[in-house]
Scaffold this active site. Structure first.
Site, short mmCIF file in Angstrom:
data_model
loop_
_atom_site.label_atom_id
_atom_site.label_comp_id
_atom_site.label_asym_id
_atom_site.label_seq_id
_atom_site.Cartn_x
_atom_site.Cartn_y
_atom_site.Cartn_z
N ASP A 1 11.79 -6.92 -21.28
CA ASP A 1 12.53 -5.66 -21.14
C ASP A 1 13.48 -5.47 -22.33
OD1 ASP A 1 11.23 -5.52 -18.81
OD2 ASP A 1 13.01 -5.65 -17.50
N LYS B 1 -8.16 7.89 9.80
CA LYS B 1 -6.76 7.43 9.88
C LYS B 1 -6.65 6.02 10.46
CE LYS B 1 -3.65 9.91 9.20
NZ LYS B 1 -3.02 11.16 9.57
N CYS C 1 32.14 -10.90 21.01
CA CYS C 1 32.72 -11.62 22.11
C CYS C 1 33.27 -12.89 21.46
CB CYS C 1 31.65 -11.97 23.13
SG CYS C 1 32.15 -13.30 24.24
N GLU D 1 -11.55 5.28 -0.66
CA GLU D 1 -10.23 5.00 -1.25
C GLU D 1 -9.21 4.93 -0.13
OE1 GLU D 1 -9.86 8.65 -3.29
OE2 GLU D 1 -11.55 8.17 -4.58
N LYS E 1 -5.96 6.04 1.78
CA LYS E 1 -5.19 7.28 1.81
C LYS E 1 -3.74 6.89 1.65
CE LYS E 1 -4.78 11.54 4.45
NZ LYS E 1 -3.36 11.65 4.68
N TYR F 1 -6.37 10.35 -7.45
CA TYR F 1 -7.53 10.22 -6.57
C TYR F 1 -8.55 11.33 -6.77
CZ TYR F 1 -4.66 13.37 -3.69
OH TYR F 1 -3.87 14.39 -3.25
N ASP G 1 13.60 -2.34 -24.80
CA ASP G 1 14.82 -1.55 -25.01
C ASP G 1 15.15 -1.40 -26.49
OD1 ASP G 1 15.06 -1.25 -22.35
OD2 ASP G 1 16.63 -2.77 -22.08
N CYS H 1 30.08 -12.45 29.66
CA CYS H 1 31.13 -13.29 30.24
C CYS H 1 32.36 -12.50 30.66
CB CYS H 1 31.51 -14.41 29.28
SG CYS H 1 32.43 -13.83 27.85
N CYS I 1 32.83 -8.24 27.16
CA CYS I 1 31.51 -8.82 26.92
C CYS I 1 30.63 -8.63 28.15
CB CYS I 1 31.67 -10.30 26.59
SG CYS I 1 30.09 -11.17 26.57
N SER J 1 -7.07 20.66 2.13
CA SER J 1 -6.62 19.57 3.00
C SER J 1 -7.83 18.79 3.50
CB SER J 1 -5.77 20.11 4.15
OG SER J 1 -6.54 21.04 4.86
N ASP K 1 0.27 7.28 1.29
CA ASP K 1 1.18 8.14 2.02
C ASP K 1 2.35 8.55 1.13
OD1 ASP K 1 1.93 9.54 4.18
OD2 ASP K 1 2.68 7.85 5.34
N ARG L 1 1.41 20.32 -4.26
CA ARG L 1 0.26 20.97 -3.66
C ARG L 1 0.65 22.33 -3.06
NH1 ARG L 1 -1.59 20.91 1.67
NH2 ARG L 1 -3.78 21.50 1.82
N CYS M 1 31.16 -18.49 26.02
CA CYS M 1 30.32 -17.43 26.61
C CYS M 1 28.88 -17.95 26.76
CB CYS M 1 30.34 -16.19 25.72
SG CYS M 1 29.18 -14.92 26.25
S1 IVH Z 1 -8.59 13.64 -1.61
C1 IVH Z 1 -10.18 17.84 -0.57
N1 IVH Z 1 -7.85 11.14 -1.71
O1 IVH Z 1 -3.99 13.24 1.79
C2 IVH Z 1 -9.34 16.67 -0.36
N2 IVH Z 1 -6.35 12.68 -0.74
O2 IVH Z 1 -4.07 14.83 4.24
C3 IVH Z 1 -8.51 16.31 -1.52
N3 IVH Z 1 -4.23 11.70 -0.02
O3 IVH Z 1 -3.08 16.32 0.41
C4 IVH Z 1 -7.68 15.12 -1.30
N4 IVH Z 1 -4.68 9.63 -0.64
O4 IVH Z 1 -2.05 14.19 -0.60
C5 IVH Z 1 -7.51 12.37 -1.32
N5 IVH Z 1 -7.34 8.89 -1.91
C6 IVH Z 1 -7.00 10.12 -1.54
C7 IVH Z 1 -5.75 10.40 -0.94
C8 IVH Z 1 -5.47 11.71 -0.55
C9 IVH Z 1 -3.79 10.44 -0.10
C10 IVH Z 1 -3.47 12.81 0.57
C11 IVH Z 1 -3.41 14.04 -0.29
C12 IVH Z 1 -3.84 15.17 0.60
C13 IVH Z 1 -3.64 14.59 1.94
C14 IVH Z 1 -4.47 15.25 2.99
#
Ligand code: IVH
Length: 675
Positions: free
Chosen positions: A34, A316, A428, A114, A116, A228, A38, A413, A410, A83, A118, A137, A433
């Site tokens: 690091d 999911k 306490c 892949e 998903k 992704y 820097d 006790c 307490c 979505s 979060d 998005r 106790c």
């Molecule tokens: S593909 C047409 N791949 O999940 C679908 N989405 O619930 C395009 N997300 O808005 C999305 N990991 O933010 C895709 N490996 C992944 C993902 C992923 C997370 C999220 C993404 C999307 C949401 C939908």
């Protein structure tokens, strides 16, 4: 230097810094320290300051340059950000696969898989390799322009890399901005320390950080982006989704980890199970597996259904979060006397287990969450972490909820409860106790302490109620015959318990010290004590300074040890252990000096080292059997002096302690590797 030479140097520095960024943030494989990084950055900043006309937007110095906005602009997505449909169980996934086969009129379909992640979905637009727009998005058609914020995300390249692939004139990368679990924990700890609200979860933290009007705030958050998908592209073509991600990767973008391509539903199921098993230990939160038809021509044929794409499904994982109702708040007394509120919850399934209670830590946490009996709450359970309430759903309040009041006496006790001055906990203070005594016995028997397997809560309860034990020391005078008469006990199990109790007399000194239950003496401190003192009497008679001198022990611990031995009951308890034959001294194996290249030597580190931090050096020394101390005394063997070493160096000179440099220290450590 001439302008020309400066320009060349600036260009070279930018390339070098970008390379190191790439190695650090994308490949996870840094090449320099690091401090070295820097230095390069400082040189570039100075040169750009001298030549403002040479500053370009893709310079690594320009990640955080922009001024706060009053509101975000909007960005229309050239290709909508759709979505995803969800599958909650295997049957639903298999149905989707069946529908896909039918629509494509073939069963020869590869699926790209892949995790998903979060976080928050974003889009990055690169023109001629330079990041020009970053957007959320939004509603899928129009998002917010968060370019300046995304520029601060360290693993997002400001310029695409060109050595592995031809950079296309237009390239849109889509992905998830996340905060890793360890970074999230650190971020929240720092916020709590500053008196700020902690974030409920990494996703909220990531989303909140991207939607900051001031990019400097975003820059301070440990965000990363994982690609992704690919949106609009000009000048490059791909046959499959996985190929498009490989291409993104070759341009220097970080793509989602743990990818796979499989040929059928069973392949998907197998990978799902594999990823689900990794979930708790994974560095970012993931909430499912995304399954995509890999062939892009097939994807086009499938097209879009309402607002979600037909070629993708998210299978999911079981939720880690559920809502339920707080049915009451109970106050439980721990072994130190601390009284903590525990929420009794209407039982709810979270990630495969039934949760019926959650700790509320202390009265402050109740206030912070504003949680009341009768409230609907969001409960989170991650891995084997104790369930916790992350938020109250206030919109569901009816007005009949009641605020939980801390008890004045307490609950076990009945003695008066006290609240320490700077403490949020109520306590306490009655050392007699029953809750504290039983808690101490359970602690004494726990695995990291005396490891008395088979002595569970129910047995302790009975032994205590029948006055067979009054403190952990009494365990050693129990007789098999009496124990066999307890509920859930038989002759065999009683004999086993007595045998385990007997074996525990040989437990190592550090474990015994931990088992004593001295406040603030955890496993680590207990180990330090065992390393630095030969027996219990040496600890009992030591002065506070003797403890503080040990690296890793501070005044709070020193004071706690003093007050433990200042209490006659505790002294009697220790004597009981001695009479029983429990080992109260360091054994041969525990003399750390027995192993390692630096065995038995004592070190003090001072000043700043060049190749590692002081803490790293201390750990290196400890790993090799050395003792590390904070102050120089005649007993110190070596003082390792870095730059700007101060009074410790002077003291070492005065006492005639050997002073060595970092290189010599490393040399001594290396001997160990070869042996
Ligand atoms: S593909 C047409 N791949 O999940 C679908 N989405 O619930 C395009 N997300 O808005 C999305 N990991 O933010 C895709 N490996 C992944 C993902 C992923 C997370 C999220 C993404 C999307 C949401 C939908």
């Amino acid at each position: 230097m001439t302008l020309n030479a400066d320009r060349k140097r600036i260009e070279r520095l930018r390339r070098e810094i970008e390379n190191h960024n790439y190695r650090y943030y994308v490949l996870d494989d840094p090449q320099i320290s690091d401090a070295q990084y820097d230095r390069l950055m400082r040189e570039l900043i100075a040169l750009e300051r001298a030549h403002p006309e040479l500053v370009t937007p893709d310079s690594p110095t320009q990640r955080v340059g922009a001024k706060p906005l009053t509101e975000f602009g909007t960005v229309e997505h050239a290709v909508p950000m759709l979505s995803i449909e969800n599958a909650l169980e295997e049957g639903e996934l298999r149905k989707w696969v069946g529908r896909t086969y039918k629509a494509l009129e073939t069963q020869k379909v590869d699926f790209a898989l892949e995790p998903k992640l979060d976080g928050l979905a974003v889009s990055l637009i690169y023109r001629d390799g330079v990041l020009v727009t970053g957007a959320t998005r939004g509603d899928g058609a129009v998002g917010e322009d968060v370019t300046e914020n995304l520029r601060t995300v360290r693993n997002i390249p400001l310029r695409l890399r060109s050595e592995k692939a031809q950079v296309p004139p237009l390239f849109e990368a889509r992905g998830e901005v996340v905060i890793s679990k360890p970074d999230f924990a650190k971020l929240n700890a720092a916020r709590l320390e500053k008196g700020e609200e902690p974030f409920a979860n990494p996703r909220n933290a990531a989303a909140g950080s991207i939607r900051q009007l001031d990019p400097r705030v975003t820059a301070g958050r440990p965000l990363s982006m994982f690609v992704y998908g690919v949106g609009v592209v000009e000048g490059a073509e791909f046959a499959s989704h996985s190929e498009s991600l490989d291409f993104a990767e070759s341009l220097g973008l970080r793509v989602v980890p743990q990818r796979a391509v499989v040929a059928d539903a069973s392949g998907v199921v197998e990978w799902y199970k594999k990823i689900l098993a990794k979930r708790d230990g994974f560095f970012v939160e993931m909430d499912g597996l995304v399954v995509k038809v890999n062939d892009l021509a097939m994807q086009r044929r499938l097209g879009v259904r309402s607002r979600s794409s037909r070629c993708v499904i998210a299978w999911k994982f079981p939720a880690h979060e559920e809502t339920t109702v707080v049915e009451g708040v109970e106050w439980s007394v721990g072994r130190t006397g601390a009284i903590t509120p525990v929420a009794a919850l209407r039982p709810v399934h979270i990630g495969g287990v039934t949760v019926s209670s959650a700790t509320l830590h202390n009265a402050d946490e109740i206030k912070r969450l504003d949680v009341r009996v009768g409230d609907t709450v969001v409960v989170q359970r991650a891995g084997d972490v104790i369930p916790k309430i992350v938020k109250v759903v206030k919109s569901l309040r009816t007005g009949g909820e009641t605020v939980p009041e801390p008890p004045r006496v307490c609950p076990v006790c009945g003695s008066k409860v006290v609240c320490g001055e700077d403490e949020v906990a109520i306590r306490c203070q009655n050392v007699a106790c029953p809750a504290q005594i039983k808690g101490n016995i359970a602690h004494f028997a726990s695995k990291a302490a005396m490891d008395i397997d088979g002595l569970g809560g129910k047995i302790i309860e009975q032994l205590y109620a029948k006055k067979m034990i009054a403190d952990p020391g009494d365990l050693y005078s129990l007789r098999g015959g009496e124990v066999a008469k307890l509920e859930r006990m038989a002759e065999k199990s009683a004999a086993n318990l007595i045998a385990v109790v007997k074996t525990s007399k040989e437990r190592g000194f550090a474990h015994v010290l931990y088992a004593l239950g001295i406040r603030n003496v955890g496993e680590h401190v207990a180990r330090l004590l065992a390393e630095n003192f030969a027996d219990i009497d040496a600890i009992r008679t030591a002065a506070p300074e003797d403890f503080i001198e040990i690296d890793g022990i501070g005044p709070v611990v020193a004071e706690a040890i003093g007050s433990f031995f200042g209490n006659a009951r505790n002294v009697e308890f220790v004597e009981k252990l001695r009479r029983a034959g429990v080992r109260l001294e360091r054994g041969e194996a525990e003399v750390v000096a027995g192993r390692g290249a630096l065995a038995g030597m004592s070190f003090v580190f001072t000043g700043s080292l060049g190749r590692m931090t002081r803490d790293e050096a201390k750990n290196m020394a400890r790993e090799r059997g050395a003792r590390v101390s904070n102050s120089v005394s005649a007993a110190t063997d070596y003082v390792v002096a870095g730059e700007k070493a101060g009074s410790k160096l002077a003291r070492a000179e005065k006492l005639g302690v050997k002073i060595i440099g970092e290189e010599e220290f490393i040399g001594m450590c290396d001997l160990d590797k070869r042996s």
